[in-house]
Design an enzyme around this catalytic site. Structure first.
Site, mmCIF file in Angstrom:
data_model
loop_
_atom_site.group_PDB
_atom_site.id
_atom_site.type_symbol
_atom_site.label_atom_id
_atom_site.label_comp_id
_atom_site.label_asym_id
_atom_site.label_seq_id
_atom_site.Cartn_x
_atom_site.Cartn_y
_atom_site.Cartn_z
ATOM 1 N N GLY A 217 34.696 36.363 31.120
ATOM 2 C CA GLY A 217 33.265 36.642 31.235
ATOM 3 C C GLY A 217 33.275 38.132 31.594
ATOM 4 O O GLY A 217 34.251 39.073 31.410
ATOM 5 N N SER A 218 32.525 38.580 32.704
ATOM 6 C CA SER A 218 32.467 40.039 32.998
ATOM 7 C C SER A 218 33.695 40.523 33.945
ATOM 8 O O SER A 218 33.982 42.033 34.220
ATOM 9 C CB SER A 218 31.005 40.248 33.687
ATOM 10 O OG SER A 218 30.066 40.218 32.920
ATOM 11 N N THR A 219 34.585 39.722 34.440
ATOM 12 C CA THR A 219 35.544 40.172 35.212
ATOM 13 C C THR A 219 36.606 40.633 34.205
ATOM 14 O O THR A 219 37.405 41.729 34.556
ATOM 15 C CB THR A 219 36.467 38.786 35.671
ATOM 16 O OG1 THR A 219 36.908 38.091 34.674
ATOM 17 C CG2 THR A 219 35.436 38.117 36.924
ATOM 18 N N LYS A 221 35.616 43.178 32.269
ATOM 19 C CA LYS A 221 35.322 44.532 32.136
ATOM 20 C C LYS A 221 36.009 45.537 33.155
ATOM 21 O O LYS A 221 36.187 46.526 32.979
ATOM 22 C CB LYS A 221 33.753 44.575 32.651
ATOM 23 C CG LYS A 221 32.855 43.896 31.605
ATOM 24 C CD LYS A 221 31.357 43.659 32.358
ATOM 25 C CE LYS A 221 30.397 43.132 31.529
ATOM 26 N NZ LYS A 221 28.966 43.101 31.907
#
Length: 483
Positions: A217-219, A221
């Site tokens: 997921g957004s980790t 990023k």
């Protein structure tokens, strides 16, 4: 000698040579592999005759052997078994060894090369052979805090010392009690093992380092941001952030969490995009950088690389040849990107350590039966994923996430915490995974942590990484800072 006799003689000679070759291959070439095979019960029976060394955490044995009055001689017992089960593994007369019971078996049995002198002393003095003690890096208070904060939710927690690589906590939930598999009543052990393997929660899987791995997921990023900074962008560089991003060569689109707008649908800075976890901005950034740049940066953090701590770690991965829509999705930690909690903790640890990623390790010291140190792990640099300047910029951006962004649930009064949230979609009919990775104190890091709570945990479809996983990370950080 006539022709038929010569042919028979040649066949007999060839058969003898084949038999001798096969015996030599098994007894010499394959001997070590066969002895180490956990299914080799003859090796287990032989090992049970000798005292097996303890596995030690915080100065106390969490796995130990005691003499018993049965044909096996010794009984393996686990203190706080479920708390340490995925580190110790189990030692079973029926199902062999797992975890450190397997990875450090030669040390625990006293057969390792480093214990040669000890074996010679045993032979000369007539002392009963004994295995070594294996002392782990786990901190009892941190391990307990991680397990308590995660509770009965499925998921995992990993905490590292970013300056050394020592594993301070490794929790996988649900867990199991290795004592039930260490018994000498094979019928009972078989029944209990079937119960564990039939459990849909898969308690025998170490979710922290193995299993099927997870979309980060957004980790992920953090990896995008690192690639952007390494390419020359700055935290202030503007990124396109439409409310909805049409994917090239596709009818699909990417939106932001909850349909939110980033920067009014125009542009946002790289730092602001990370602070509020703007999907469209990072998806477009992924398209601009390209899949090769994202893959290279991910590999510099350790994606795709084999790793042993000494437990074998499932490699995290970035897709090999994604098209543009797949690249955009990969940039926000979806599509075919997969990571272990250990990998994401290593990403945070590298940022915390000024760009140097230390090799993670679980075994600190090995001591002989006379308590002499025969092996000791020295911290070592595994790789350098980013420059010190990039690490410093990422640290400040991650502090913004916790101070005023999506990770405020990880704030600790008087302590600067640097973190990143993640909410990873799986399928339409299943709640998303909740992620959080962080390190603290941001200005003098003592711990890096990664948390995943599967399918939203107790919150379900309403889960986000900030709401569900960040409080777990905060509890782990507080336990480390209280030491």
């Amino acid at each position: 000698m006539n022709t038929p006799l010569r042919r028979i003689a040649v066949v007999v000679v060839v058969m003898f040579l084949a038999l001798m070759g096969a015996a030599t291959w098994v007894q010499y070439v394959q001997a070590a592999q066969l002895n180490a095979d956990p299914r080799n019960v003859r090796t287990l029976y032989r090992e049970y005759d000798n005292f097996r060394g303890p596995i030690v955490v915080g100065g106390e044995p969490v796995a130990s052997s005691t003499p018993v009055d049965d044909p096996f001689g010794f009984q393996r017992a686990y203190t706080n078994g479920p708390l340490y089960a995925h580190a110790t593994g189990y030692y079973s007369i029926v199902y062999g060894r797992t975890g450190l019971e397997r990875a450090s078996n030669d040390l625990l049995t006293g057969t390792a090369d480093s214990l040669f002198l000890s074996r010679i002393q045993d032979l000369v003095t007539g002392r009963q052979p004994q295995g070594s003690s294996v002392e782990l890096t786990l901190d009892p208070a941190v391990q307990a805090a991680a397990a308590e904060a995660l509770g009965d939710q499925r998921g995992a927690v990993v905490a590292l010392d970013p300056t050394t690589g020592a594993v301070l906590a490794m929790v996988s939930s649900p867990s199991f009690d290795p004592n039930v598999l260490a018994g000498h009543d094979t019928s009972t052990v078989n029944d209990l093992y079937r119960t564990l393997t039939d459990d849909p929660g898969e308690p025998l899987v170490n979710r922290a380092i193995a299993g099927d791995t997870y979309p980060p997921g957004s980790t992920f990023k953090l990896v995008d941001a690192a690639a952007a900074l390494e390419s020359g962008l700055t935290p202030e560089s503007p990124l396109a952030a439409p409310d909805v991003l049409p994917l090239p060569a596709s009818s699909a689109t990417i939106g932001n969490f909850g349909g939110a707008s980033c920067g009014g649908g125009g542009t946002v800075s790289l730092a602001e995009a990370l602070r509020i976890s703007c999907n469209t901005a990072f998806a477009q950034l992924g398209l601009d950088l390209g899949d090769d740049a994202l893959r290279e940066q991910a590999e510099r953090f350790g994606f795709g690389a084999p790793l042993s701590i000494p437990l074998r770690v499932t490699p995290s991965r970035f897709p090999e040849d994604p098209d543009q829509p797949q690249t955009a999705l990969a940039a926000i930690g979806q599509q075919d990107v997969r990571a272990t909690p250990l990998q994401m903790a290593m990403v945070s640890a590298a940022i915390a350590n000024g760009g140097e990623q230390m090799a993670p390790f679980l075994v600190r010291t090995v001591r002989s039966p006379d308590l002499e140190v025969v092996e000791e792990t020295s911290p070592s640099v595994l790789r350098t994923p980013v420059s010190p300047a990039t690490a410093a910029a990422l640290r400040d951006m991650m502090v913004g996430v916790v101070e005023t962004g999506t990770g405020t649930a990880a704030r600790i009064p008087g302590v600067l915490v640097a973190g990143k949230t993640g909410t990873a979609q799986t399928t339409d009919d299943v709640a998303p995974h909740a992620w959080f990775t962080a390190f603290a104190p941001a200005d003098a890091p003592r711990v890096a942590v990664a948390v995943i709570v599967e399918n939203g945990g107790n919150v379900g479809n309403e889960a986000t990484g900030g709401r569900v996983a960040a409080p777990v990370a905060r509890a782990v950080i507080e336990a480390v800072l209280a030491r």
